[in-house]
Scaffold this motif. Structure first.
Motif, short mmCIF file in Angstrom:
data_model
loop_
_atom_site.label_atom_id
_atom_site.label_comp_id
_atom_site.label_asym_id
_atom_site.label_seq_id
_atom_site.Cartn_x
_atom_site.Cartn_y
_atom_site.Cartn_z
N ASN A 57 -0.23 2.48 -5.93
CA ASN A 57 -1.22 1.76 -5.14
C ASN A 57 -2.08 2.81 -4.46
O ASN A 57 -1.59 3.63 -3.70
CB ASN A 57 -0.53 0.87 -4.11
CG ASN A 57 -1.50 0.00 -3.35
OD1 ASN A 57 -2.55 0.46 -2.90
ND2 ASN A 57 -1.16 -1.27 -3.22
N GLU B 66 0.83 -1.21 0.00
CA GLU B 66 0.00 0.00 0.00
C GLU B 66 0.86 1.26 0.00
O GLU B 66 1.87 1.33 0.70
CB GLU B 66 -0.94 0.00 1.20
CG GLU B 66 -2.10 -0.97 1.03
CD GLU B 66 -3.17 -0.76 2.07
OE1 GLU B 66 -3.46 0.39 2.42
OE2 GLU B 66 -3.70 -1.78 2.53
N LYS C 132 -6.42 -0.72 -0.91
CA LYS C 132 -6.36 -2.18 -0.88
C LYS C 132 -6.87 -2.75 -2.20
O LYS C 132 -8.03 -2.62 -2.56
CB LYS C 132 -7.19 -2.71 0.28
CG LYS C 132 -7.07 -4.21 0.43
CD LYS C 132 -7.84 -4.69 1.63
CE LYS C 132 -7.67 -6.20 1.74
NZ LYS C 132 -8.42 -6.73 2.87
#
Length: 173
Positions: free
Chosen positions: A48, A12, A51
């Motif tokens: 990213n 992440e 999630k």
């Protein structure tokens, strides 16, 4: 060009910037194929954003050999493209992505993203030059090279009855 996003999907907040050469050599549009005569490397960023979500953004410049809409000469046309797409991990069952054709497992088909962007930015009219004169509607000569001498006068169809009377083709009742 297939881009593996596994490293970015699993960490992440991770961001990667890459520069790679595209595999696009031909653009298919309207059942025709147009050759790519020049292309810059693809500069893209993979981030990213949460999630199982990856944001892929990139830029590329392409020159495609198209045809002038008036005189049919081959004309190079430059595309300066910026693309951005959110890719959702295949592990998330609830997520439905519109870009399913662009992702297989943890790999993104960047060429497919670029081709979609080319189609979205396809020009309405391609001209070899702004003052292109086109082709003669009678003989087909390229009018950019000079006049052909054909009679291109088109009379107003609303005055056809008067023309017929003056030419004696029709009797007046």
């Amino acid at each position: 060009m297939i881009l593996n996003v596994t490293d970015v999907l699993t960490a992440e907040g991770k961001t990667e910037t890459r520069t790679e050469q595209s595999d696009i050599s031909v653009v298919k549009y309207d059942s025709r194929q147009y050759p790519v005569i020049e292309k810059s490397p693809v500069l893209f960023t993979v981030s990213n954003t949460g999630k199982g979500k990856v944001q892929v953004t990139g830029t590329i410049e392409l020159t495609v050999l198209l045809y002038c809409d008036r005189c049919l000469k081959e004309t190079p046309y430059s595309f300066s493209l910026k693309f951005s797409d959110t890719i959702i991990s295949p592990d998330l069952e609830a997520a439905v992505s519109e870009e399913e054709e662009c992702i297989v497992g943890y790999q993104v088909d960047v060429d497919n993203l670029i081709e979609n962007e080319i189609l979205m930015n396809w020009p309405m009219k391609v001209l070899c030059r702004p003052d292109c004169k086109g082709l003669c509607s009678v003989c087909g000569k390229d009018l950019n090279e000079g006049a052909c001498g054909c009679d291109t006068f088109v009379p107003d169809p609303r005055l056809a009855a008067i023309r017929d009377i003056l030419n004696g083709d029709k009797e007046v009742e």
